[in-house]
Design a protein around this motif. Structure first.
Motif, PDB file in Angstrom:
ATOM      1  N   LEU A   1      16.301   1.629  -8.950  1.00  0.00           N
ATOM      2  CA  LEU A   1      16.944   2.032  -7.709  1.00  0.00           C
ATOM      3  C   LEU A   1      18.062   3.157  -7.536  1.00  0.00           C
ATOM      4  CD1 LEU A   1      17.624  -2.119  -7.180  1.00  0.00           C
ATOM      5  CD2 LEU A   1      15.872  -0.676  -5.924  1.00  0.00           C
ATOM      6  N   GLN A   2      18.385   3.282  -8.886  1.00  0.00           N
ATOM      7  CA  GLN A   2      19.825   4.351  -9.153  1.00  0.00           C
ATOM      8  C   GLN A   2      18.899   5.871  -8.539  1.00  0.00           C
ATOM      9  OE1 GLN A   2      19.700   4.391 -13.469  1.00  0.00           O
ATOM     10  NE2 GLN A   2      19.118   5.915 -13.654  1.00  0.00           N
ATOM     11  N   SER A   3      18.085   5.129  -8.642  1.00  0.00           N
ATOM     12  CA  SER A   3      17.421   7.041  -8.593  1.00  0.00           C
ATOM     13  C   SER A   3      16.461   7.331  -6.788  1.00  0.00           C
ATOM     14  CB  SER A   3      15.814   7.082  -8.774  1.00  0.00           C
ATOM     15  OG  SER A   3      15.148   6.770  -8.334  1.00  0.00           O
ATOM     16  N   ILE A   4      17.331   5.652  -6.114  1.00  0.00           N
ATOM     17  CA  ILE A   4      17.007   5.610  -4.313  1.00  0.00           C
ATOM     18  C   ILE A   4      17.874   6.138  -3.699  1.00  0.00           C
ATOM     19  CG2 ILE A   4      16.128   4.004  -2.584  1.00  0.00           C
ATOM     20  CD1 ILE A   4      13.664   2.557  -4.960  1.00  0.00           C
ATOM     21  N   LYS A   5      18.055   6.384  -3.276  1.00  0.00           N
ATOM     22  CA  LYS A   5      19.266   7.446  -1.694  1.00  0.00           C
ATOM     23  C   LYS A   5      18.811   6.153  -0.821  1.00  0.00           C
ATOM     24  CE  LYS A   5      19.379  10.942  -0.663  1.00  0.00           C
ATOM     25  NZ  LYS A   5      19.483  12.479  -0.007  1.00  0.00           N
ATOM     26  N   LYS A   6      17.767   6.032  -0.112  1.00  0.00           N
ATOM     27  CA  LYS A   6      17.783   5.001   1.168  1.00  0.00           C
ATOM     28  C   LYS A   6      16.510   4.603   1.540  1.00  0.00           C
ATOM     29  CE  LYS A   6      17.723   8.537   4.550  1.00  0.00           C
ATOM     30  NZ  LYS A   6      18.301   8.659   5.703  1.00  0.00           N
ATOM     31  N   VAL A   7      15.866   3.443   2.239  1.00  0.00           N
ATOM     32  CA  VAL A   7      15.602   2.788   2.439  1.00  0.00           C
ATOM     33  C   VAL A   7      15.314   3.705   4.431  1.00  0.00           C
ATOM     34  CG1 VAL A   7      13.631   0.719   3.385  1.00  0.00           C
ATOM     35  CG2 VAL A   7      14.845   0.772   1.088  1.00  0.00           C
ATOM     36  N   ASP A   8      14.093   3.746   4.550  1.00  0.00           N
ATOM     37  CA  ASP A   8      14.015   4.754   6.003  1.00  0.00           C
ATOM     38  C   ASP A   8      13.155   4.160   6.952  1.00  0.00           C
ATOM     39  OD1 ASP A   8      15.744   6.469   7.755  1.00  0.00           O
ATOM     40  OD2 ASP A   8      15.138   7.988   6.819  1.00  0.00           O
TER      41      ASP A   8
ATOM     42  N   GLU B   1       0.842  -1.074   0.146  1.00  0.00           N
ATOM     43  CA  GLU B   1      -0.218   0.143   0.153  1.00  0.00           C
ATOM     44  C   GLU B   1       0.457   1.251  -0.065  1.00  0.00           C
ATOM     45  OE1 GLU B   1      -3.582  -0.029   2.011  1.00  0.00           O
ATOM     46  OE2 GLU B   1      -3.330  -2.025   2.825  1.00  0.00           O
ATOM     47  N   LYS B   2       0.554   2.268  -1.170  1.00  0.00           N
ATOM     48  CA  LYS B   2       1.337   3.382  -1.317  1.00  0.00           C
ATOM     49  C   LYS B   2       0.313   4.560  -0.965  1.00  0.00           C
ATOM     50  CE  LYS B   2       3.348   6.806  -4.460  1.00  0.00           C
ATOM     51  NZ  LYS B   2       2.546   7.131  -4.807  1.00  0.00           N
TER      52      LYS B   2
ATOM     53  N   ILE C   1       8.691   8.519  -0.686  1.00  0.00           N
ATOM     54  CA  ILE C   1       7.282   7.970  -0.441  1.00  0.00           C
ATOM     55  C   ILE C   1       7.208   6.893   0.300  1.00  0.00           C
ATOM     56  CG2 ILE C   1       6.077   6.217  -2.226  1.00  0.00           C
ATOM     57  CD1 ILE C   1       9.059   7.493  -4.642  1.00  0.00           C
ATOM     58  N   ASP C   2       5.697   6.740   0.818  1.00  0.00           N
ATOM     59  CA  ASP C   2       5.478   5.988   2.360  1.00  0.00           C
ATOM     60  C   ASP C   2       5.026   4.629   1.999  1.00  0.00           C
ATOM     61  OD1 ASP C   2       7.079   7.682   4.082  1.00  0.00           O
ATOM     62  OD2 ASP C   2       5.063   8.838   3.817  1.00  0.00           O
ATOM     63  N   PHE C   3       5.468   3.386   2.359  1.00  0.00           N
ATOM     64  CA  PHE C   3       4.843   2.359   2.143  1.00  0.00           C
ATOM     65  C   PHE C   3       4.271   1.320   3.324  1.00  0.00           C
ATOM     66  CE2 PHE C   3       7.452   3.704  -1.886  1.00  0.00           C
ATOM     67  CZ  PHE C   3       6.562   3.072  -2.983  1.00  0.00           C
TER      68      PHE C   3
ATOM     69  N   TYR D   1       5.544  -0.016   8.261  1.00  0.00           N
ATOM     70  CA  TYR D   1       5.393   0.977   7.750  1.00  0.00           C
ATOM     71  C   TYR D   1       7.005   1.024   7.509  1.00  0.00           C
ATOM     72  CZ  TYR D   1       0.733   2.131   9.128  1.00  0.00           C
ATOM     73  OH  TYR D   1      -0.599   2.249   9.762  1.00  0.00           O
ATOM     74  N   PHE D   2       6.936   1.808   6.215  1.00  0.00           N
ATOM     75  CA  PHE D   2       8.801   2.039   6.087  1.00  0.00           C
ATOM     76  C   PHE D   2       8.120   3.252   4.495  1.00  0.00           C
ATOM     77  CE2 PHE D   2       7.624  -1.146   2.821  1.00  0.00           C
ATOM     78  CZ  PHE D   2       8.185  -0.593   1.681  1.00  0.00           C
ATOM     79  N   THR D   3       9.531   3.782   4.427  1.00  0.00           N
ATOM     80  CA  THR D   3       9.561   5.236   3.633  1.00  0.00           C
ATOM     81  C   THR D   3      11.049   4.895   2.863  1.00  0.00           C
ATOM     82  OG1 THR D   3       8.807   6.612   5.114  1.00  0.00           O
ATOM     83  CG2 THR D   3       9.979   7.763   3.351  1.00  0.00           C
ATOM     84  N   ILE D   4      10.810   5.195   1.490  1.00  0.00           N
ATOM     85  CA  ILE D   4      11.208   5.482   0.354  1.00  0.00           C
ATOM     86  C   ILE D   4      12.264   6.732   0.687  1.00  0.00           C
ATOM     87  CG2 ILE D   4      12.475   4.935  -2.033  1.00  0.00           C
ATOM     88  CD1 ILE D   4      11.090   1.995  -2.148  1.00  0.00           C
ATOM     89  N   VAL D   5      13.390   6.636   0.569  1.00  0.00           N
ATOM     90  CA  VAL D   5      14.026   8.381  -0.096  1.00  0.00           C
ATOM     91  C   VAL D   5      14.208   8.200  -1.374  1.00  0.00           C
ATOM     92  CG1 VAL D   5      15.457  10.552   0.693  1.00  0.00           C
ATOM     93  CG2 VAL D   5      14.439   8.525   2.532  1.00  0.00           C
ATOM     94  N   THR D   6      14.018   9.160  -2.038  1.00  0.00           N
ATOM     95  CA  THR D   6      14.915   9.473  -3.426  1.00  0.00           C
ATOM     96  C   THR D   6      15.915  10.102  -3.758  1.00  0.00           C
ATOM     97  OG1 THR D   6      13.467  10.491  -4.625  1.00  0.00           O
ATOM     98  CG2 THR D   6      12.357   8.364  -4.500  1.00  0.00           C
ATOM     99  N   LYS D   7      16.634  10.004  -4.644  1.00  0.00           N
ATOM    100  CA  LYS D   7      17.491  11.115  -4.394  1.00  0.00           C
ATOM    101  C   LYS D   7      17.904  12.904  -4.427  1.00  0.00           C
ATOM    102  CE  LYS D   7      21.069   7.865  -6.112  1.00  0.00           C
ATOM    103  NZ  LYS D   7      22.281   7.161  -6.948  1.00  0.00           N
TER     104      LYS D   7
END
Length: 133
Positions: free
Chosen positions: A53-60, A15-16, A81-83, A70-76
């Motif tokens: 994946l090249q645009s992702i900085k980290k999973v936070d 879920e996004k 983006i929350d999931f 719950y987790f957040t993907i932080v882009t460069k």
């Protein structure tokens, strides 16, 4: 969009959180490959949104409640983006993190090989090493 089975790392539902004012959670069918996270709005997989994946900085921001993970993907470009997924499901955040590390390792090895090839292609230039004082 059909992907080779050997490229697929994980497949399932996430879920996004929407970017809208009300921030509803929208169910997405997701496919994690060695190069991207593909999110489909419907089961038919007619419309895909690809997060490379090249645009992702980290999973936070991993947080577990009784019902959800719950987790957040932080882009460069510092977009978050929350999931979330049910607590019983496989840990998507861990799989995405491992795929990201694997991708970054492949890129680092490729950069190293490219640099080595560039240095061996120009043997006339002497390389100077800096010395510590």
């Amino acid at each position: 969009m059909k992907m080779p089975a050997d490229e697929i790392i994980m497949e399932g539902d996430l879920e996004k959180r929407s970017d809208s004012f009300l921030q509803f959670w929208k169910k997405k069918t997701c496919v994690l490959t060695k190069d991207s996270l593909n999110m489909y709005a419907d089961v038919k997989r007619s419309k895909v949104k690809e997060l490379k994946l090249q645009s992702i900085k980290k999973v936070d921001c991993v947080e577990r409640t009784e019902k959800f993970m719950y987790f957040t993907i932080v882009t460069k470009d510092d977009k978050e983006i929350d999931f979330r997924h049910s607590a019983e499901q496989t840990c998507w955040h861990a799989e995405i993190t491992l795929a990201l590390i694997s991708y970054q390792n492949r890129e680092a090895v490729q950069d190293f090989k490219t640099r080595q090839d560039d240095e061996s292609a120009s043997p006339g230039q002497e390389r100077r090493m800096a010395r510590a004082p």
